[in-house]
Design a protein around this motif. Structure first.
Motif, short mmCIF file in Angstrom:
data_model
loop_
_atom_site.label_atom_id
_atom_site.label_comp_id
_atom_site.label_asym_id
_atom_site.label_seq_id
_atom_site.Cartn_x
_atom_site.Cartn_y
_atom_site.Cartn_z
N GLY A 195 17.99 61.79 -33.35
CA GLY A 195 17.78 61.75 -34.80
C GLY A 195 16.38 62.12 -35.25
O GLY A 195 16.02 61.85 -36.41
N MET A 196 15.57 62.75 -34.42
CA MET A 196 14.21 63.15 -34.80
C MET A 196 14.27 64.10 -36.00
O MET A 196 15.16 64.94 -36.10
CB MET A 196 13.53 63.82 -33.62
N VAL A 232 21.29 81.12 -43.51
CA VAL A 232 20.58 80.39 -42.45
C VAL A 232 20.91 78.90 -42.49
O VAL A 232 20.92 78.23 -41.45
CB VAL A 232 19.06 80.62 -42.55
N TYR A 233 21.22 78.36 -43.67
CA TYR A 233 21.43 76.91 -43.79
C TYR A 233 22.52 76.38 -42.85
O TYR A 233 22.29 75.39 -42.14
CB TYR A 233 21.76 76.57 -45.25
N PRO A 234 23.71 76.99 -42.76
CA PRO A 234 24.69 76.49 -41.80
C PRO A 234 24.24 76.64 -40.34
O PRO A 234 24.62 75.83 -39.48
CB PRO A 234 25.95 77.31 -42.08
N LEU A 239 22.34 73.80 -35.49
CA LEU A 239 21.23 73.49 -34.58
C LEU A 239 20.96 71.99 -34.55
O LEU A 239 20.75 71.41 -33.47
CB LEU A 239 19.98 74.25 -35.03
N CYS A 240 20.99 71.36 -35.71
CA CYS A 240 20.76 69.91 -35.77
C CYS A 240 21.91 69.14 -35.10
O CYS A 240 21.68 68.10 -34.46
CB CYS A 240 20.60 69.46 -37.22
N MET A 247 17.84 66.75 -40.39
CA MET A 247 17.20 67.83 -41.13
C MET A 247 16.50 67.30 -42.38
O MET A 247 17.11 66.59 -43.19
CB MET A 247 18.22 68.89 -41.53
N ASP A 248 15.23 67.65 -42.51
CA ASP A 248 14.46 67.37 -43.73
C ASP A 248 14.26 68.71 -44.43
O ASP A 248 13.41 69.51 -44.04
CB ASP A 248 13.14 66.71 -43.37
N LEU A 249 15.06 68.97 -45.45
CA LEU A 249 15.12 70.28 -46.09
C LEU A 249 14.22 70.32 -47.32
O LEU A 249 14.23 69.42 -48.16
CB LEU A 249 16.56 70.59 -46.49
N SER A 250 13.41 71.38 -47.41
CA SER A 250 12.57 71.61 -48.59
C SER A 250 12.59 73.10 -48.91
O SER A 250 13.10 73.91 -48.13
CB SER A 250 11.14 71.12 -48.35
N THR A 251 12.03 73.46 -50.05
CA THR A 251 12.11 74.86 -50.50
C THR A 251 10.80 75.33 -51.10
O THR A 251 9.96 74.52 -51.53
CB THR A 251 13.24 75.03 -51.53
N ASP A 252 10.63 76.63 -51.09
CA ASP A 252 9.49 77.28 -51.73
C ASP A 252 10.01 78.50 -52.46
O ASP A 252 11.14 78.93 -52.22
CB ASP A 252 8.43 77.66 -50.69
#
Length: 612
Positions: A195-196, A232-234, A239-240, A247-252
């Protein structure tokens, strides 16, 4: 207590007698060809160990570990290197050495560590695991009565909350040799990250403020918007799942933007400063990106094009095209031959003058070949047989000729240009582009000759108001012809299917600005997740999941379906040969008429003068 110390001392003394055999057996098993060892200063023992390695064609060095030892000497880029460290020595330089080796990232898959210690409890506190990862190959060997027990040590990522993992790897006995019980591959036995948190940074330029990022990236109804990030998201989800990440998801908003002070912002800048572990949007693979991160592997095939409609190829010699040069020569020779035979057969018809006889034969032959009939019908069998043969010959020639003309009109090839920006720049088509960030980036940074030609000949001479058009408006202008529009095919293809007719789709041509190239997933420099991400994405690719997502998110190219064949209007260019032939005939007729009148008047005048 004294008895325990004596037993440990005796055990160490016994082990030292065959320790060299153990070290040689271990590195023979690891198939390492270069060894560096740091021992307690027993010169005789070190020379014996070097000699054993040299006999096996393994190069070995045993330098003294001093305060001024340069860890840079241990760096390797291509060949694996084995490092032996004896922590049983009372050397005050060990702490600094362990810290320096961590700072120089010597715990990657190119380094194979063997640490000798009295016990695990005495060795583990002295390790610096700040740069350990799942690829770390570090083994601690502690003595037992007749050999050594080996422990495999790694930390998935200390800065992400990982802890030191110690697992028994096997043992070595003088009688039986090396026995490895942990036989699973390194990645299989270390695949569980418990769970890292994996920080994934993606790029979204059209996400509504009131929509969750996860929901937006799963929105298939508007798949052409922020398409690469949605693709890429799926893959990141897979991968997770494989390695048990959270997954810690953020955006730019940007891939890579350079601020006024020269620093990089956007996704790649955040990755470079350590605010993300892996990119959730594929990035371009070029020299300017390598200082900002490390490439994992290409995952998305990217291209952009100028789209335009090719016109049917207009031929200037369409009247001569149906027959080859040889066929025309043969037809002309046969026509003259038939005219001569016909003129001979007309000799039996009692025509009053030989000029009139040959004239009738020649013009009758031409008239029959042109399907115009003949005003003279021979009375004798010879002449009629020649006429019959001439009629069959003209019928075949006319049918072949007319069929070829119709076939050419129904199957006119398109006047296409090569996939060349220079040819596009030299054409008379107007150009424009969708306002996308990588279009200007490529024009400004590319050293490709064709890109520079397009920029110099066309783009730099255009006003800003004419350079960019919205996607739908640009595609509508393509339908009018004489216009080339640049966009991402994955955004353009769906609209083309709605706006273009079947005939337009069949005429659609492309000239690449970005030729097909891979965009990759990136991690930060010396990231502990680089190798595991590479293994995971390779596994996802091998199982067909990447291809499935690529098919799902990529736009289908409009299919050319020839439901009916249409004939384009004949242009003046195509019939100018016929018009020229007609005008030539008219002029020749006028000249001949003029000459006949002159000759007639002259003969009339001469006859009048003679009579008077």
């Amino acid at each position: 207590m004294l008895l325990k110390c004596l037993l440990v001392l005796k055990l160490i003394t016994i082990c030292l007698s065959y320790e060299n055999e153990f070290i040689v057996d271990y590195y023979k098993h690891k198939e390492i060809s270069r060894i560096v060892g740091f021992f307690c200063g027993n010169t005789t023992r070190m020379f014996k160990l070097i000699n054993k390695f040299n006999n096996l064609e393994i190069s070995a060095a045993m330098p003294l570990l001093t305060m001024d030892f340069n860890v840079e000497k241990l760096k390797t880029s291509y060949w694996k290197i084995g490092i032996i460290l004896d922590l049983r020595c009372q050397n005050k330089n060990f702490a600094g050495f362990m810290s320096e080796t961590a700072g120089h990232y010597t715990y990657t898959n190119l380094y194979n560590w063997l640490i000798l210690g009295e016990s695990l409890d005495s060795v583990l506190p002295r390790l610096n695991d700040s740069t350990y990862s799942v690829v770390t190959d570090l083994v601690i060997a502690t003595p037992i009565l007749d050999g050594y027990v080996l422990h495999d040590v790694y930390n998935p990522s200390k800065y992400h909350g990982g802890s030191l993992n110690v697992t028994e790897l096997g043992d070595w006995h003088r009688s039986s040799g090396l026995n490895i019980t942990l036989t699973h591959s390194k990645f299989n036995r270390r695949a569980n990250y418990h769970g890292m948190i994996l920080r994934v940074l993606t790029v979204t330029q059209f996400k509504p403020n009131n929509t969750r990022l996860e929901d937006y990236l799963e929105d298939y109804s508007n798949k052409s918007i922020d398409l690469m990030s949605k693709f890429v998201y799926p893959l990141m989800q897979h991968l997770c799942d494989i390695f048990n990440f959270t997954m810690d998801l953020s955006t730019d908003f940007y891939w890579d933007e350079i601020a006024e002070n020269g620093s990089h912002t956007g996704m790649m800048g955040m990755l470079n400063r350590g605010f993300a572990d892996i990119t959730g949007s594929p990035g371009a693979i070029n020299q300017k990106r390598f200082p900002l991160g490390e490439l994992v592997m290409p995952i998305w095939n990217f291209r952009t094009c100028f789209f335009f409609l090719s016109s049917p190829l207009r031929s200037t010699n369409e009247l001569l095209q149906p027959f080859s040069t040889g066929s025309w020569y043969a037809t002309g020779a046969l026509t003259i031959l038939i005219a001569l035979i016909l003129s001979i057969s007309l000799a039996f018809e009692k025509i009053d003058h030989w000029i009139r006889q040959y004239g009738i034969a020649l013009f009758s032959t031409i008239c029959i070949l042109c399907q115009q009939g003949s005003s003279v019908i021979p009375n004798f069998l010879t002449g009629r047989l020649v006429f019959l043969q001439l009629l069959f010959f003209s019928l075949l020639i006319f049918n072949y000729y007319s069929a070829c003309i119709v076939s050419v009109r129904l199957n006119q090839p398109l006047d296409k240009i090569n996939d060349s920006l220079n040819e596009l720049a030299e054409s008379n088509m107007d150009i424009a582009a969708e306002r996308i960030v990588y279009y200007d980036y490529l024009l400004e940074t590319s050293t490709d000759w064709e890109v520079q030609m397009l920029k110099e000949k066309r783009w730099s001479k255009m006003s800003d108001a004419k350079k960019y058009l919205p996607l739908e408006e640009g595609l509508k202008r393509i339908t009018r012809g004489g216009f080339a529009y640049h966009c991402d095919p994955n955004r353009g293809y769906p609209l083309m299917e709605k706006l273009f007719t079947s005939e337009m789709i069949c005429r659609l041509s492309e000239v690449h600005l970005y030729h097909p190239q891979g965009l990759g997933a990136w991690v930060g420099h010396h990231s502990p997740f680089r190798e595991i991400a590479r293994v995971g994405l390779a596994k996802i690719n091998d199982m067909g999941l990447r291809k499935r997502q690529a098919i799902r998110w990529s736009a289908r190219k409009p299919i050319c379906v020839n439901v009916q064949q249409t004939v384009n209007s004949v242009t003046f260019t195509e019939i100018k040969a016929a018009i020229f032939l007609l005008l030539l005939g008219v002029m020749l007729s006028l000249i001949i008429c003029l000459l006949e009148n002159i000759i007639y008047n002259w003969n009339t005048k001469k006859r009048y003068e003679r009579d008077n």
